[in-house]
Design an enzyme around this catalytic site. Structure first.
Site, PDB file in Angstrom:
ATOM      1  N   HIS A   1      -3.749  -5.693   1.036  1.00  0.00           N
ATOM      2  CA  HIS A   1      -3.017  -5.961   2.529  1.00  0.00           C
ATOM      3  C   HIS A   1      -3.263  -7.561   2.817  1.00  0.00           C
ATOM      4  O   HIS A   1      -4.124  -7.954   3.334  1.00  0.00           O
ATOM      5  CB  HIS A   1      -3.682  -5.246   3.432  1.00  0.00           C
ATOM      6  CG  HIS A   1      -3.477  -3.741   3.477  1.00  0.00           C
ATOM      7  ND1 HIS A   1      -2.415  -3.111   3.953  1.00  0.00           N
ATOM      8  CD2 HIS A   1      -4.226  -2.594   2.996  1.00  0.00           C
ATOM      9  CE1 HIS A   1      -2.361  -1.951   3.933  1.00  0.00           C
ATOM     10  NE2 HIS A   1      -3.434  -1.543   3.142  1.00  0.00           N
TER      11      HIS A   1
ATOM     12  N   CYS B   1       0.874  -1.174   0.029  1.00  0.00           N
ATOM     13  CA  CYS B   1       0.067  -0.074  -0.011  1.00  0.00           C
ATOM     14  C   CYS B   1       0.815   1.199  -0.029  1.00  0.00           C
ATOM     15  O   CYS B   1       1.451   1.687  -1.217  1.00  0.00           O
ATOM     16  CB  CYS B   1      -0.955  -0.085   1.110  1.00  0.00           C
ATOM     17  SG  CYS B   1      -2.414   1.036   0.909  1.00  0.00           S
TER      18      CYS B   1
ATOM     19  N   GLU C   1      -1.339  -8.713   4.712  1.00  0.00           N
ATOM     20  CA  GLU C   1      -1.049  -9.250   6.043  1.00  0.00           C
ATOM     21  C   GLU C   1      -1.955  -9.088   7.177  1.00  0.00           C
ATOM     22  O   GLU C   1      -2.115  -9.488   8.289  1.00  0.00           O
ATOM     23  CB  GLU C   1      -0.064  -7.923   6.563  1.00  0.00           C
ATOM     24  CG  GLU C   1      -0.406  -6.668   6.860  1.00  0.00           C
ATOM     25  CD  GLU C   1      -0.690  -5.733   5.535  1.00  0.00           C
ATOM     26  OE1 GLU C   1      -0.637  -4.754   5.766  1.00  0.00           O
ATOM     27  OE2 GLU C   1      -0.399  -6.386   4.386  1.00  0.00           O
TER      28      GLU C   1
END
Length: 230
Positions: free
Chosen positions: A203, A86, A205
């Protein structure tokens, strides 16, 4: 297998990233303040998401000039691994480590929703735990995620196999509807020439544990763990 997360003023995804890295690498990453340029013993550098310097000027433009980025460039030039997610992707493009730029979303609105990504190659340190063509879910949260590059650059990325992920439907079909931010050719992530640097907008994660809603993003971090252990 040592990882470091670069923390800039305004970055806010470093803890999420630390959780994902620790689960796969088996040890907590080092948090590195942006004024610290000592990367001794670091194998993987991660630039997480957020709003470095409040996205002043352009997203990632000020962070790209930070002292630590000279060390990050040198690390990548030596063949070290770098992951930017990002705002991290935006910083890598602003720093000239990846080609292109991230522009305002096509609809001029901040997007906060899950999307699906298709894996374009599975023979890299970042994607080895997927198969080519696999589809996984990942949250996106950005206002400037519209990937842009000149046609010649896009052709070179395609020809060199440097497109990592594309926005797709759940069945893997690349459509305009799935490409909600308007990125050129549906590109969601790209590699550097030596395939050691990866930038992507969504994302992964945020999906590394069932308690977070799924583990779709974990193969990226497991892939890196395997590559660093080799």
């Amino acid at each position: 297998m040592n990882a470091a997360i670069i923390v800039f003023p305004g970055i806010n995804r470093e803890r999420d990233m630390a959780i994902a890295l620790a689960r796969s690498l088996g040890r907590a990453p080092r948090m590195l303040w942006h004024r610290d340029d000592d990367l001794t013993g670091i194998d993987l550098i991660v630039i997480p998401g957020g709003f470095s310097y409040g996205d002043y000027l352009r997203c990632g433009a000020m962070a790209a000039q930070s002292p630590v980025m000279r060390a990050v460039r040198a690390h990548a030039a030596r063949g070290g691994y770098v992951l930017g997610v990002c705002n991290g992707f935006q910083i890598l493009t602003e720093a000239g480590m990846l080609p292109g730029a991230l522009l305002r979303n096509a609809g001029l609105r901040f997007l906060s929703a899950d999307c699906h990504l298709r894996v374009e190659r599975a023979d890299t340190a970042f994607t080895g735990h997927w198969q080519r063509g696999a589809v996984f879910r990942a949250p996106m949260a950005h206002g400037d995620g519209n990937y842009f590059a000149a046609a010649a650059t896009l052709d070179r990325l395609e020809g060199d196999g440097r497109v990592a992920f594309r926005y797709a439907e759940a069945d893997g079909t690349v459509t305009a509807a799935a490409n909600r931010n308007g990125s050129a050719r549906g590109i969601a992530g790209i590699f550097s020439e030596n395939l050691r640097v990866l930038g992507l907008m969504p994302h992964p994660e945020d999906l590394v544990d069932p308690l977070l809603g799924g583990e779709d993003g974990r193969p990226l971090f497991d892939s890196l763990a395997a590559a660093l252990a080799a």
